[in-house]
Design an enzyme around this catalytic site. Structure first.
Site, mmCIF file in Angstrom:
data_model
loop_
_atom_site.group_PDB
_atom_site.id
_atom_site.type_symbol
_atom_site.label_atom_id
_atom_site.label_comp_id
_atom_site.label_asym_id
_atom_site.label_seq_id
_atom_site.Cartn_x
_atom_site.Cartn_y
_atom_site.Cartn_z
ATOM 1 N N HIS A 56 -48.796 13.865 -60.007
ATOM 2 C CA HIS A 56 -47.918 12.677 -59.795
ATOM 3 C C HIS A 56 -47.813 12.254 -58.374
ATOM 4 O O HIS A 56 -48.743 12.747 -57.626
ATOM 5 C CB HIS A 56 -46.581 13.364 -60.338
ATOM 6 N N HIS A 58 -45.813 12.069 -55.713
ATOM 7 C CA HIS A 58 -45.351 12.448 -54.555
ATOM 8 C C HIS A 58 -46.344 12.588 -53.333
ATOM 9 O O HIS A 58 -47.349 13.286 -53.593
ATOM 10 C CB HIS A 58 -44.518 13.753 -54.689
ATOM 11 N N ASP A 60 -46.649 14.876 -51.046
ATOM 12 C CA ASP A 60 -47.116 16.121 -50.779
ATOM 13 C C ASP A 60 -48.302 16.606 -51.934
ATOM 14 O O ASP A 60 -48.584 17.838 -51.746
ATOM 15 C CB ASP A 60 -45.910 17.353 -51.008
ATOM 16 N N HIS A 61 -48.411 15.606 -52.793
ATOM 17 C CA HIS A 61 -49.513 15.957 -53.792
ATOM 18 C C HIS A 61 -50.747 14.831 -53.632
ATOM 19 O O HIS A 61 -51.840 15.446 -54.030
ATOM 20 C CB HIS A 61 -48.886 15.744 -55.163
ATOM 21 N N HIS A 112 -39.644 15.146 -63.584
ATOM 22 C CA HIS A 112 -39.479 15.109 -62.134
ATOM 23 C C HIS A 112 -39.932 13.855 -61.604
ATOM 24 O O HIS A 112 -39.331 13.362 -60.770
ATOM 25 C CB HIS A 112 -40.569 16.285 -61.652
ATOM 26 N N ASP A 133 -45.254 19.725 -60.634
ATOM 27 C CA ASP A 133 -43.909 20.162 -60.223
ATOM 28 C C ASP A 133 -43.046 19.900 -61.536
ATOM 29 O O ASP A 133 -41.519 19.745 -61.364
ATOM 30 C CB ASP A 133 -43.339 18.882 -58.921
ATOM 31 N N HIS A 171 -46.004 24.759 -55.991
ATOM 32 C CA HIS A 171 -45.168 25.314 -54.824
ATOM 33 C C HIS A 171 -44.984 26.682 -55.145
ATOM 34 O O HIS A 171 -45.017 27.351 -56.315
ATOM 35 C CB HIS A 171 -44.109 24.565 -54.914
#
Ligand code: ZN
Ligand code: FE
Length: 259
Positions: A56, A58, A60-61, A112, A133, A171
């Protein structure tokens, strides 16, 4: 046989590193930061990064994708309906991708984010799932974009995968998730056992992943909306009866958001 290792990133992300030892080729899942991957490649100069899988949009990905693409030319796979940097292959429900000789089914798992996808392969044994996530160990992602009507069935679908499936989520949230799971089901011995196991691992700063679908079914409250005691707790939290899986899920998610 593909070897899978975690490259820790930021404070609690894992970038999954898939390795084909025979060919000296590797792939990564959700490189939010290029640094850990670049350091691994520098330490393994005979290896090539060939593929980048994204669940996805975001940061942090996807934060490391552009740099890794520029440096290695790796092919970038990501959800069709989200903005993914340098994406070469746009994926959605029902697609298949072959990476390092393993074929993954693409599952749409909205909630999410709206375009979130997961990668499942049962070609090697044990079967593996990269859940991003969406499904966490003993928990699930926050519903930033989707609705309970989307996310509960998505999670139920993941829960229906073979029980030996190894779950690689993005995570290290397992311990805090289990604190919540204990509040939902104080009498669940599997949750207590897992809490003890995970507490020990975290005290030694060790990883708690991968999980398995079987373990998640026994200990993840968000997959246990059909349990009478879970429903009762959801009803207590909401102050009214929740008559559907979606409503129980929504109650648990709102409780966890404030836990
Ligand atoms: Zn995310
Ligand atoms: Fe994330």
């Amino acid at each position: 046989m593909i070897q899978i290792d975690a490259l820790p990133a930021f404070s609690d992300n894992y970038i999954w590193l898939l390795q084909d030892n025979a060919k000296r080729q590797c792939a990564v899942v959700d490189p939010g930061d290029a640094g850990p991957v670049q350091r691994w490649l520098a330490a393994h100069p005979e290896w090539a990064l060939t593929d980048i899988l994204i669940t996805h949009h975001h940061n942090d990905h996807v934060g490391g994708v552009e740099q890794l693409k520029r440096q290695t030319g790796a092919r970038v796979y990501g959800p069709a309906s989200e903005a993914i940097p340098c994406r070469d292959v746009a994926l959605g429900e029902g697609d298949q991708v072959t990476v390092l000789g393993q074929t993954y089914q693409v599952l749409a798992v909205p909630g999410h984010t709206l375009g979130h996808i997961a990668f499942f392969s049962d070609q090697p044994t044990p079967a593996v799932l990269f859940s991003g996530d969406t499904l966490f160990a003993a928990g699930c992602g926050r519903m930033f974009e989707g609705t309970p009507e989307q996310m509960q069935p998505a999670l139920a679908r993941l829960a229906a995968l073979p029980e030996h499936t190894q779950v690689y989520c993005a995570h290290e949230y397992t311990l805090s998730n289990l604190r919540f799971a204990k509040a939902v089901e104080p009498g669940n011995a599997d949750i207590q056992q897992r809490f003890d196991d995970v507490s020990r691992l975290r005290a030694e700063d060790r990883i708690t992943l991968p999980s398995t679908i079987g373990l998640e079914r026994r200990t993840n409250p968000f997959l246990r909306t059909s349990e009478t005691l879970v429903k009762q707790k959801a009803d207590e939290w909401k102050g009214h009866s929740n008559t559907t899986h979606v409503a129980v899920f929504a109650a648990l998610r709102s409780w966890k958001d404030q836990f």
